[in-house]
Scaffold this active site. Sequence first.
Site, PDB file in Angstrom:
ATOM      1  N   HIS A 298       0.826  -1.215   0.000  1.00  0.00           N
ATOM      2  CA  HIS A 298       0.000   0.000   0.000  1.00  0.00           C
ATOM      3  C   HIS A 298       0.858   1.262   0.000  1.00  0.00           C
ATOM      4  O   HIS A 298       1.850   1.348   0.733  1.00  0.00           O
ATOM      5  CB  HIS A 298      -0.908   0.003   1.230  1.00  0.00           C
ATOM      6  N   SER A 299       0.487   2.227  -0.845  1.00  0.00           N
ATOM      7  CA  SER A 299       1.075   3.563  -0.840  1.00  0.00           C
ATOM      8  C   SER A 299       2.603   3.508  -0.978  1.00  0.00           C
ATOM      9  O   SER A 299       3.123   3.017  -1.971  1.00  0.00           O
ATOM     10  CB  SER A 299       0.648   4.296   0.439  1.00  0.00           C
TER      11      SER A 299
END
Length: 422
Positions: A298-299
């Site tokens: 994520h991210s």
Amino acid sequence: MKLEIKCFIICKVLPLVWLNMAQIQQVGAPEEKEKTTALKDLLSRIDLDELMKKDEPPLEFPDTLEGFNYAFNELGQLRHIQTGDPFVFNYREDLHRWNQKRYEALGEIITKHVYELLEKDCELEKVYLPVDATDSEPRSFIFMSKDAMTNPDKMLVLIHGSGVVRAGQWARRLIINEDLNSGSQIPYIKRAMKEGYAVIVLNPNENYIEVEKSKVPADQPSPDSSDEPAEKRERRERNPKETKKRRDFYEKYRNPQKEKETLQVYIRDNGSPEEHALYVWDNFISKAAAENILFVAHSYGGLTFVELMIQREADVKNKVAAVALTDSVHNVWHQDASKTLREWMRENCCNWVSSSEPLDTSVESTLPDCPRVSAGTERHELTSWKSFHSIFKFFDDALQAKNTKTKPTPTRRSNRIKHEDL
């Protein structure tokens, strides 16, 4: 308005008063000394201790959820024990710093709570890093399923983003304000283990420990005392108590709750998210028995994975079957990803991005790396949760394609499982 007036008095007026008093004392005329006495009398009438108590309470908070009067209910929602209300950030009006510190203190408790859930509820094991760390050096840790090194089939590796989140979390804010399912990695871990995956949960933000700076002894002269004018030094030494009182007064009300000064001692071979991922790959993932490694990143975790690929391209291509990115911030141009790496990403990665489009709808990309599809939400922190079912469908397709020697394809709207069914 009252708070603003108090802050103005403390931060602006009082330092000027002390400065004027010092100038008056230097002149030494009788009438000027009378003014000094009058100013001192004026200051003595101001109850500054009481003033500061009203401005900001002590930055001291409970170290348990029960101490905060909060608990997680059966739905994984954080609720007040007595009222059942969600967490309130603005607990005290006009005290933003205090409210923020309270929120951060609760966040640290949430981190420990998630760690406990990983060990007790998910039955993961905590493994300390570096593996050869001495008793005296700082350590980090990751979480692994018991079969992480021996499962011959498949392994799921989870990498969260940057910031305050730690192992087991996607977004602390979601855990506090919504629920554990949306903000933690626990649903991924439980489903993966149910479907026969081994699991490794990285902890890329645990890069250092903080130690308090040693205080200089009170009787130790300041470094520049030798350059101090003799007249000024004599005056200071004649009235040391008054000097200390004035200095303490100013320091107290300039910064009434000065935080402890700390030093950051970095963890060997784990001093950054990129170092951490590389270390875990070299010491665990690459040595695991699993034929197929699958990542959810994520991210900033997506950037971390791309950097891992750059450093270990051949090894990663050989072991990794598919990579699900959620609103990844990687950039193949800025990270100097090779052409062969970009081609591999186009075939084996998919990025679920924040978008107003329905879940799994194709989204255009200006980068020549991997397909981008909508996560079904415009909120960055929710992308991992909203794409949960689609990601496991993507993994199933990737594994099936590898077994049949065909190319995996990202999930499309026509064959997705609705998120609401979870």
